[in-house]
Design a protein around this motif. Structure first.
Motif, PDB file in Angstrom:
ATOM      1  N   SER A  34      68.038  52.688  -0.451  1.00  0.00           N
ATOM      2  CA  SER A  34      68.489  54.126  -0.515  1.00  0.00           C
ATOM      3  C   SER A  34      69.248  54.207   0.385  1.00  0.00           C
ATOM      4  O   SER A  34      70.056  55.233   0.642  1.00  0.00           O
ATOM      5  CB  SER A  34      67.377  54.868  -0.670  1.00  0.00           C
ATOM      6  OG  SER A  34      66.438  54.985   0.562  1.00  0.00           O
ATOM      7  N   GLN A  35      69.400  53.498   1.587  1.00  0.00           N
ATOM      8  CA  GLN A  35      70.402  53.719   2.768  1.00  0.00           C
ATOM      9  C   GLN A  35      71.373  52.837   2.730  1.00  0.00           C
ATOM     10  O   GLN A  35      72.271  53.189   3.419  1.00  0.00           O
ATOM     11  CB  GLN A  35      69.556  53.484   4.007  1.00  0.00           C
ATOM     12  CG  GLN A  35      68.267  54.039   4.222  1.00  0.00           C
ATOM     13  CD  GLN A  35      67.334  53.569   5.358  1.00  0.00           C
ATOM     14  OE1 GLN A  35      67.794  52.820   6.159  1.00  0.00           O
ATOM     15  NE2 GLN A  35      66.118  54.153   5.419  1.00  0.00           N
ATOM     16  N   MET A  36      71.756  52.171   1.618  1.00  0.00           N
ATOM     17  CA  MET A  36      73.039  51.306   1.789  1.00  0.00           C
ATOM     18  C   MET A  36      73.976  51.909   1.353  1.00  0.00           C
ATOM     19  O   MET A  36      73.893  52.779   0.613  1.00  0.00           O
ATOM     20  CB  MET A  36      72.698  49.954   0.810  1.00  0.00           C
ATOM     21  CG  MET A  36      72.732  50.316  -0.663  1.00  0.00           C
ATOM     22  SD  MET A  36      72.308  48.950  -1.850  1.00  0.00           S
ATOM     23  CE  MET A  36      73.780  48.015  -1.297  1.00  0.00           C
ATOM     24  N   TRP A  37      75.312  51.772   1.635  1.00  0.00           N
ATOM     25  CA  TRP A  37      76.692  52.154   1.319  1.00  0.00           C
ATOM     26  C   TRP A  37      76.850  52.095  -0.414  1.00  0.00           C
ATOM     27  O   TRP A  37      76.530  50.939  -0.625  1.00  0.00           O
ATOM     28  CB  TRP A  37      77.814  51.705   2.049  1.00  0.00           C
ATOM     29  CG  TRP A  37      77.821  52.416   3.538  1.00  0.00           C
ATOM     30  CD1 TRP A  37      76.853  52.723   4.265  1.00  0.00           C
ATOM     31  CD2 TRP A  37      78.645  51.948   4.415  1.00  0.00           C
ATOM     32  NE1 TRP A  37      77.142  53.181   5.368  1.00  0.00           N
ATOM     33  CE2 TRP A  37      78.108  52.562   5.588  1.00  0.00           C
ATOM     34  CE3 TRP A  37      79.838  51.109   4.278  1.00  0.00           C
ATOM     35  CZ2 TRP A  37      79.265  52.477   6.959  1.00  0.00           C
ATOM     36  CZ3 TRP A  37      80.537  50.909   5.722  1.00  0.00           C
ATOM     37  CH2 TRP A  37      80.331  51.366   6.708  1.00  0.00           C
ATOM     38  N   VAL A  38      77.029  53.094  -0.939  1.00  0.00           N
ATOM     39  CA  VAL A  38      77.369  53.100  -2.366  1.00  0.00           C
ATOM     40  C   VAL A  38      78.525  53.822  -2.459  1.00  0.00           C
ATOM     41  O   VAL A  38      79.484  53.350  -3.455  1.00  0.00           O
ATOM     42  CB  VAL A  38      76.121  53.661  -3.191  1.00  0.00           C
ATOM     43  CG1 VAL A  38      76.364  53.813  -4.771  1.00  0.00           C
ATOM     44  CG2 VAL A  38      74.823  53.105  -2.746  1.00  0.00           C
ATOM     45  N   PHE A  39      78.989  55.056  -2.392  1.00  0.00           N
ATOM     46  CA  PHE A  39      79.962  55.759  -2.664  1.00  0.00           C
ATOM     47  C   PHE A  39      81.446  54.912  -2.429  1.00  0.00           C
ATOM     48  O   PHE A  39      82.205  55.255  -3.314  1.00  0.00           O
ATOM     49  CB  PHE A  39      79.851  57.298  -2.239  1.00  0.00           C
ATOM     50  CG  PHE A  39      80.954  58.102  -2.678  1.00  0.00           C
ATOM     51  CD1 PHE A  39      81.045  58.562  -3.999  1.00  0.00           C
ATOM     52  CD2 PHE A  39      82.031  58.294  -1.869  1.00  0.00           C
ATOM     53  CE1 PHE A  39      82.064  59.070  -4.498  1.00  0.00           C
ATOM     54  CE2 PHE A  39      83.211  59.235  -2.355  1.00  0.00           C
ATOM     55  CZ  PHE A  39      83.161  59.931  -3.794  1.00  0.00           C
ATOM     56  N   PRO A  40      81.543  54.729  -0.949  1.00  0.00           N
ATOM     57  CA  PRO A  40      82.756  53.874  -0.573  1.00  0.00           C
ATOM     58  C   PRO A  40      83.085  52.678  -1.816  1.00  0.00           C
ATOM     59  O   PRO A  40      84.130  52.433  -2.013  1.00  0.00           O
ATOM     60  CB  PRO A  40      82.599  53.418   0.522  1.00  0.00           C
ATOM     61  CG  PRO A  40      81.483  54.180   1.215  1.00  0.00           C
ATOM     62  CD  PRO A  40      80.686  54.516   0.168  1.00  0.00           C
TER      63      PRO A  40
ATOM     64  N   LEU B   4      84.356  53.699  -4.996  1.00  0.00           N
ATOM     65  CA  LEU B   4      85.776  54.221  -5.068  1.00  0.00           C
ATOM     66  C   LEU B   4      86.675  52.873  -5.088  1.00  0.00           C
ATOM     67  O   LEU B   4      87.688  52.539  -5.916  1.00  0.00           O
ATOM     68  CB  LEU B   4      86.255  54.898  -3.748  1.00  0.00           C
ATOM     69  CG  LEU B   4      85.637  56.399  -3.911  1.00  0.00           C
ATOM     70  CD1 LEU B   4      85.888  56.942  -2.470  1.00  0.00           C
ATOM     71  CD2 LEU B   4      86.116  57.162  -4.995  1.00  0.00           C
ATOM     72  N   LEU B   5      86.310  51.940  -4.400  1.00  0.00           N
ATOM     73  CA  LEU B   5      86.833  50.526  -4.233  1.00  0.00           C
ATOM     74  C   LEU B   5      86.970  49.803  -5.517  1.00  0.00           C
ATOM     75  O   LEU B   5      88.046  49.205  -5.928  1.00  0.00           O
ATOM     76  CB  LEU B   5      86.326  49.856  -2.889  1.00  0.00           C
ATOM     77  CG  LEU B   5      87.108  48.455  -2.459  1.00  0.00           C
ATOM     78  CD1 LEU B   5      88.399  48.770  -2.276  1.00  0.00           C
ATOM     79  CD2 LEU B   5      86.452  47.857  -1.509  1.00  0.00           C
ATOM     80  N   ASN B   6      85.669  49.564  -5.885  1.00  0.00           N
ATOM     81  CA  ASN B   6      85.383  48.998  -7.166  1.00  0.00           C
ATOM     82  C   ASN B   6      86.247  49.660  -8.467  1.00  0.00           C
ATOM     83  O   ASN B   6      86.896  48.979  -9.388  1.00  0.00           O
ATOM     84  CB  ASN B   6      84.024  49.078  -7.691  1.00  0.00           C
ATOM     85  CG  ASN B   6      83.114  48.108  -6.991  1.00  0.00           C
ATOM     86  OD1 ASN B   6      83.837  47.124  -6.137  1.00  0.00           O
ATOM     87  ND2 ASN B   6      81.986  48.088  -6.937  1.00  0.00           N
ATOM     88  N   SER B   7      86.525  50.932  -8.429  1.00  0.00           N
ATOM     89  CA  SER B   7      87.302  51.697  -9.242  1.00  0.00           C
ATOM     90  C   SER B   7      88.943  51.338  -9.298  1.00  0.00           C
ATOM     91  O   SER B   7      89.612  51.114 -10.290  1.00  0.00           O
ATOM     92  CB  SER B   7      87.256  53.285  -9.138  1.00  0.00           C
ATOM     93  OG  SER B   7      85.815  53.531  -9.321  1.00  0.00           O
ATOM     94  N   VAL B   8      89.238  51.290  -8.137  1.00  0.00           N
ATOM     95  CA  VAL B   8      90.508  50.859  -7.615  1.00  0.00           C
ATOM     96  C   VAL B   8      90.945  49.332  -8.283  1.00  0.00           C
ATOM     97  O   VAL B   8      91.751  48.994  -8.834  1.00  0.00           O
ATOM     98  CB  VAL B   8      91.048  50.709  -6.255  1.00  0.00           C
ATOM     99  CG1 VAL B   8      92.530  50.108  -5.940  1.00  0.00           C
ATOM    100  CG2 VAL B   8      90.992  52.277  -5.631  1.00  0.00           C
ATOM    101  N   VAL B   9      89.867  48.372  -7.812  1.00  0.00           N
ATOM    102  CA  VAL B   9      89.859  47.026  -8.519  1.00  0.00           C
ATOM    103  C   VAL B   9      89.925  46.954 -10.115  1.00  0.00           C
ATOM    104  O   VAL B   9      90.436  46.195 -10.535  1.00  0.00           O
ATOM    105  CB  VAL B   9      88.762  46.235  -7.857  1.00  0.00           C
ATOM    106  CG1 VAL B   9      88.769  44.828  -8.460  1.00  0.00           C
ATOM    107  CG2 VAL B   9      88.857  46.128  -6.302  1.00  0.00           C
TER     108      VAL B   9
ATOM    109  N   ILE C   2      80.000  51.757 -13.400  1.00  0.00           N
ATOM    110  CA  ILE C   2      78.958  52.900 -13.614  1.00  0.00           C
ATOM    111  C   ILE C   2      77.332  52.435 -13.122  1.00  0.00           C
ATOM    112  O   ILE C   2      76.949  53.555 -12.636  1.00  0.00           O
ATOM    113  CB  ILE C   2      78.784  52.203 -15.147  1.00  0.00           C
ATOM    114  CG1 ILE C   2      80.104  52.653 -16.016  1.00  0.00           C
ATOM    115  CG2 ILE C   2      77.536  53.019 -15.823  1.00  0.00           C
ATOM    116  CD1 ILE C   2      80.241  52.259 -17.356  1.00  0.00           C
ATOM    117  N   PHE C   3      77.268  51.154 -12.777  1.00  0.00           N
ATOM    118  CA  PHE C   3      75.979  50.710 -12.106  1.00  0.00           C
ATOM    119  C   PHE C   3      75.832  51.718 -10.714  1.00  0.00           C
ATOM    120  O   PHE C   3      74.973  52.150 -10.254  1.00  0.00           O
ATOM    121  CB  PHE C   3      75.798  49.444 -12.105  1.00  0.00           C
ATOM    122  CG  PHE C   3      75.328  48.741 -13.306  1.00  0.00           C
ATOM    123  CD1 PHE C   3      75.039  49.553 -14.179  1.00  0.00           C
ATOM    124  CD2 PHE C   3      75.167  47.262 -13.142  1.00  0.00           C
ATOM    125  CE1 PHE C   3      74.454  49.260 -15.461  1.00  0.00           C
ATOM    126  CE2 PHE C   3      74.661  46.768 -14.402  1.00  0.00           C
ATOM    127  CZ  PHE C   3      74.308  47.683 -15.568  1.00  0.00           C
ATOM    128  N   GLY C   4      77.200  51.521 -10.007  1.00  0.00           N
ATOM    129  CA  GLY C   4      77.212  52.208  -8.821  1.00  0.00           C
ATOM    130  C   GLY C   4      77.238  53.623  -8.850  1.00  0.00           C
ATOM    131  O   GLY C   4      76.198  54.081  -7.626  1.00  0.00           O
TER     132      GLY C   4
END
Length: 230
Positions: A100-106, A109-114, A192-194
């Motif tokens: 639950s502490q891992m970075w997800v939101f960045p 965004l990055l995966n959306s650009v990819v 979507i999973f993110g």
């Protein structure tokens, strides 16, 4: 198994699928470009003389963009993310709250650009492949009854008059096309999973805060009652 851990395992699997497709994209299109002497995507075949054809190559960017996208995003970046998720899974065995502490939101965004970039690369491959096959099968002269029958044909290039072969261009570019679209779908799945993981993490953090605040509230109520008795 916890839902968050399950999502991480699925993410790892999807990332490795992307890595495999990345090798298929870069290798297949790269071999096709080297064996034919130029980029065949959006290329055209024109008659020059009896039994001699002029192969007009397209801009090399048509091949370079899908190749570099496959190497940078589908191999290096996806492999790095797979390792990062494996590391998180390993840490979660000792501390379940680490997920639950891992970075997800960045990464959303990055995966959306990819995803958008891979969509562009996939469209370039599909459109370029269609234009090449149309010039071979649907043009005025209709050189070949089908695109696959144009494989391994000898061509004479002008003005150097060097002889080259079309090689297994159909098989190679078709592999590139399939792998590229699979990559695009996989990146969309990861986005979507993110989002799902981000929502789950927010809920877990909110629940953890409530559990911390409830005992404090209980102690405060007890202290107020004690003061009343005094």
């Amino acid at each position: 198994m916890d839902v968050s851990n399950f999502l991480l395992l699925v993410n790892i699997f999807v990332y490795f699928v992307i890595v495999s497709c990345g090798f298929a994209i870069s290798n297949s299109l790269g071999v096709s470009r080297i064996s034919s002497g130029g980029c065949l995507l959006s290329s055209t075949l024109k008659p020059y003389n009896s039994g001699i054809y002029l192969l007009v190559y397209s801009n090399k960017f048509n091949c370079e963009f899908p190749i570099y996208s496959g190497v940078i995003f589908c191999i290096f970046y996806a492999l790095g993310m797979a390792i990062y998720n494996l590391y998180t899974i390993n840490k979660a065995q000792r501390d379940p709250s680490i997920v639950s502490q891992m970075w997800v939101f960045p990464f959303i965004l990055l995966n959306s650009v990819v995803t958008v970039l891979m969509l562009v690369a996939s469209c370039m491959v599909s459109v370029g492949f269609k234009e090449l096959c149309d010039s071979l099968t649907k043009a005025k002269h209709k050189y070949y009854p089908s695109c696959i029958e144009a494989e391994n044909q000898n061509l004479q290039l002008l003005p150097t008059k060097e002889t080259t072969s079309t090689g297994r261009f159909y098989t190679l570019i078709n592999n590139t096309q399939n792998a590229s679209w699979i990559c695009t779908v996989c990146w969309l799945v990861l986005v979507i999973f993110g989002i799902v993981q981000f929502v789950l993490n927010r809920r877990q953090k909110t629940h953890a805060r409530q559990e911390v605040n409830e005992p404090n509230q209980y102690r405060t109520d007890v202290e107020v009652k004690n003061l009343r008795h005094i």
